[in-house]
Design a protein around this motif. Sequence first.
Motif, PDB file in Angstrom:
ATOM      1  N   THR A 123       0.861  -1.173   0.000  1.00 15.62           N
ATOM      2  CA  THR A 123       0.000   0.000   0.000  1.00 15.62           C
ATOM      3  C   THR A 123       0.903   1.231   0.000  1.00 15.62           C
ATOM      4  O   THR A 123       2.132   1.107  -0.029  1.00 15.62           O
ATOM      5  CB  THR A 123      -0.890   0.045   1.253  1.00 15.62           C
ATOM      6  N   ASN A 124       0.292   2.417   0.065  1.00 17.78           N
ATOM      7  CA  ASN A 124       1.107   3.635   0.191  1.00 17.78           C
ATOM      8  C   ASN A 124       1.180   4.116   1.639  1.00 17.78           C
ATOM      9  O   ASN A 124       1.556   5.251   1.901  1.00 17.78           O
ATOM     10  CB  ASN A 124       0.558   4.749  -0.710  1.00 17.78           C
ATOM     11  N   HIS A 125       0.816   3.253   2.590  1.00 22.34           N
ATOM     12  CA  HIS A 125       0.842   3.607   4.001  1.00 22.34           C
ATOM     13  C   HIS A 125       2.154   3.174   4.661  1.00 22.34           C
ATOM     14  O   HIS A 125       2.797   2.218   4.210  1.00 22.34           O
ATOM     15  CB  HIS A 125      -0.319   2.937   4.746  1.00 22.34           C
ATOM     16  N   PRO A 126       2.546   3.849   5.737  1.00 23.49           N
ATOM     17  CA  PRO A 126       3.733   3.406   6.485  1.00 23.49           C
ATOM     18  C   PRO A 126       3.613   1.927   6.855  1.00 23.49           C
ATOM     19  O   PRO A 126       2.565   1.479   7.326  1.00 23.49           O
ATOM     20  CB  PRO A 126       3.710   4.299   7.730  1.00 23.49           C
ATOM     21  N   THR A 127       4.673   1.184   6.630  1.00 18.10           N
ATOM     22  CA  THR A 127       4.642  -0.274   6.796  1.00 18.10           C
ATOM     23  C   THR A 127       5.911  -0.734   7.510  1.00 18.10           C
ATOM     24  O   THR A 127       6.978  -0.137   7.347  1.00 18.10           O
ATOM     25  CB  THR A 127       4.548  -0.960   5.410  1.00 18.10           C
ATOM     26  N   GLU A 128       5.759  -1.789   8.296  1.00 16.50           N
ATOM     27  CA  GLU A 128       6.907  -2.430   8.945  1.00 16.50           C
ATOM     28  C   GLU A 128       6.886  -3.917   8.632  1.00 16.50           C
ATOM     29  O   GLU A 128       5.817  -4.513   8.474  1.00 16.50           O
ATOM     30  CB  GLU A 128       6.863  -2.214  10.454  1.00 16.50           C
ATOM     31  N   VAL A 129       8.078  -4.507   8.575  1.00 15.90           N
ATOM     32  CA  VAL A 129       8.226  -5.932   8.295  1.00 15.90           C
ATOM     33  C   VAL A 129       9.039  -6.556   9.428  1.00 15.90           C
ATOM     34  O   VAL A 129      10.067  -6.002   9.844  1.00 15.90           O
ATOM     35  CB  VAL A 129       8.923  -6.170   6.941  1.00 15.90           C
ATOM     36  N   ARG A 130       8.587  -7.698   9.909  1.00 20.64           N
ATOM     37  CA  ARG A 130       9.263  -8.356  11.030  1.00 20.64           C
ATOM     38  C   ARG A 130      10.346  -9.303  10.503  1.00 20.64           C
ATOM     39  O   ARG A 130      10.060 -10.268   9.796  1.00 20.64           O
ATOM     40  CB  ARG A 130       8.243  -9.139  11.867  1.00 20.64           C
ATOM     41  N   VAL A 131      11.581  -8.993  10.834  1.00 24.63           N
ATOM     42  CA  VAL A 131      12.730  -9.803  10.403  1.00 24.63           C
ATOM     43  C   VAL A 131      13.595 -10.078  11.624  1.00 24.63           C
ATOM     44  O   VAL A 131      13.943  -9.152  12.371  1.00 24.63           O
ATOM     45  CB  VAL A 131      13.564  -9.073   9.328  1.00 24.63           C
ATOM     46  N   ASP A 132      13.907 -11.344  11.837  1.00 26.15           N
ATOM     47  CA  ASP A 132      14.717 -11.746  12.999  1.00 26.15           C
ATOM     48  C   ASP A 132      14.135 -11.221  14.314  1.00 26.15           C
ATOM     49  O   ASP A 132      14.862 -10.789  15.214  1.00 26.15           O
ATOM     50  CB  ASP A 132      16.161 -11.262  12.840  1.00 26.15           C
ATOM     51  N   GLY A 133      12.803 -11.231  14.395  1.00 24.76           N
ATOM     52  CA  GLY A 133      12.136 -10.833  15.621  1.00 24.76           C
ATOM     53  C   GLY A 133      12.015  -9.340  15.835  1.00 24.76           C
ATOM     54  O   GLY A 133      11.493  -8.903  16.860  1.00 24.76           O
ATOM     55  N   GLU A 134      12.463  -8.530  14.871  1.00 16.77           N
ATOM     56  CA  GLU A 134      12.380  -7.077  15.014  1.00 16.77           C
ATOM     57  C   GLU A 134      11.558  -6.475  13.882  1.00 16.77           C
ATOM     58  O   GLU A 134      11.597  -6.962  12.745  1.00 16.77           O
ATOM     59  CB  GLU A 134      13.781  -6.448  15.005  1.00 16.77           C
ATOM     60  N   TRP A 135      10.820  -5.406  14.210  1.00 17.61           N
ATOM     61  CA  TRP A 135      10.019  -4.715  13.199  1.00 17.61           C
ATOM     62  C   TRP A 135      10.892  -3.670  12.503  1.00 17.61           C
ATOM     63  O   TRP A 135      11.399  -2.761  13.140  1.00 17.61           O
ATOM     64  CB  TRP A 135       8.799  -4.053  13.833  1.00 17.61           C
ATOM     65  N   ILE A 136      11.051  -3.809  11.193  1.00 16.32           N
ATOM     66  CA  ILE A 136      11.902  -2.921  10.399  1.00 16.32           C
ATOM     67  C   ILE A 136      11.015  -2.016   9.544  1.00 16.32           C
ATOM     68  O   ILE A 136      10.195  -2.506   8.756  1.00 16.32           O
ATOM     69  CB  ILE A 136      12.834  -3.727   9.470  1.00 16.32           C
TER      70      ILE A 136
END
Length: 414
Positions: free
Chosen positions: A101-114
């Motif tokens: 989407t065009n909204h702020p997004t986070e992805v969880r990698v190695d247990g952390e939200w990036i």
Amino acid sequence: MTVSRTVELEGHIIDSGTMARCFGAVMDLGGEFDVEAFEVGRHKHAESYCRMAVSAESEADLRAILHELNQNGATVADPRDATLEAAPADQVVPIDFYSTTNHPTEVRVDGEWIPVENVEMDCALVVSRAEDEADEVRVRTRVLNAIEESDLVVTGETGIRVDPPERPRGKGSAFGFMQGGVSSERPSKSLIEEIADEMRDVAESDGNVLVVCGPAIVHAGGREALADLVREGYIDALSAGNGFAVHDIERDLYGTSLGVDTETLEHPRKGHKHHIYTISEIGRAGGIEAAVDAGIVDSGVMYECVANDVPYVLAGSIRDDGPLPDTITDSIEAQDAIREQAQQADLVLMLSTLLHSVAVGNCLPSTTKTVCVDINPATVTQLLDRGSAQAIGMVTDIGTFLPMLAEELLEDEV
């Protein structure tokens, strides 16, 4: 046998309609939901919370529902890391890749939200690690034609959370998310004052104002006002097509726009050839900047851009005459140039151009304040329909809007 997952919603989910949209999405896609917890914010700045179990007949149906919920800001409870798959070839993404989407997004990698960098709609998400720092993880949007073989692409809905801008209770400025809309009855003077205030704030904070221009600016008599805003430092970048630049320079060289005298509205003899003569003159000079340096062009918007080091992107189309030497005729190259402008912008003014407004809008995150002005309400409506819900729209003549905006901004400088 049904399958289910638990999702959570948090924020101003009632006022923004987020909760209702999520409930509707579950039912529209054939699923069911059971609200397990619901806490309502008890004052206008308090946030609400909802946890619900979502069920469907199959894993495929549940994935479709979770995707829709994710786009509206719901997150899966007890999240796991995102699923990463290597791209099988250049310009090819894995099946079930996550479309942004065009909204702020986070992805969880190695247990952390990036946090995702360079947020943009309709892209893939690529995860990478810095070569010199093994622990540094980056997640960036990437258009499909820029995907390279072996890129780690996020797939599915797991480990992704989206944060759509919200509208809290109470009245805010015209730039509040989803408070703009489209109206020809909006009191334009008060709205123009708000836009001017926002432009002042951006200028004072060394931000970036991007203006997206259509030829109607020249036809309708807004050219001089826009040139004044560029000269006085209120415009930091310009995006347009070949047509805008040609008509702007034609007005300087011949006093016409598309062959019509913009002051008397008369049609001079051979006026219909002025646009092609203009292209010829600029081509002979070696480009717009060279024409300005040689004194061939000495007024107008493009002149002020060159004179004040305001960068511009002219994206070509199949309709263009000439085109001007400065026009980018490769569509992918033009997209990349527009994308770079959009990512740097803090405020965008889209002025009387449907195609360029939609093109730039597609590259903007929903957090970028956007104003769209056009005499045709369909232009603003189409921009909103494409996903730029942060845009506020003014249905008015651009030849009226720009002089009013310039007067509001420059009155203290006279």
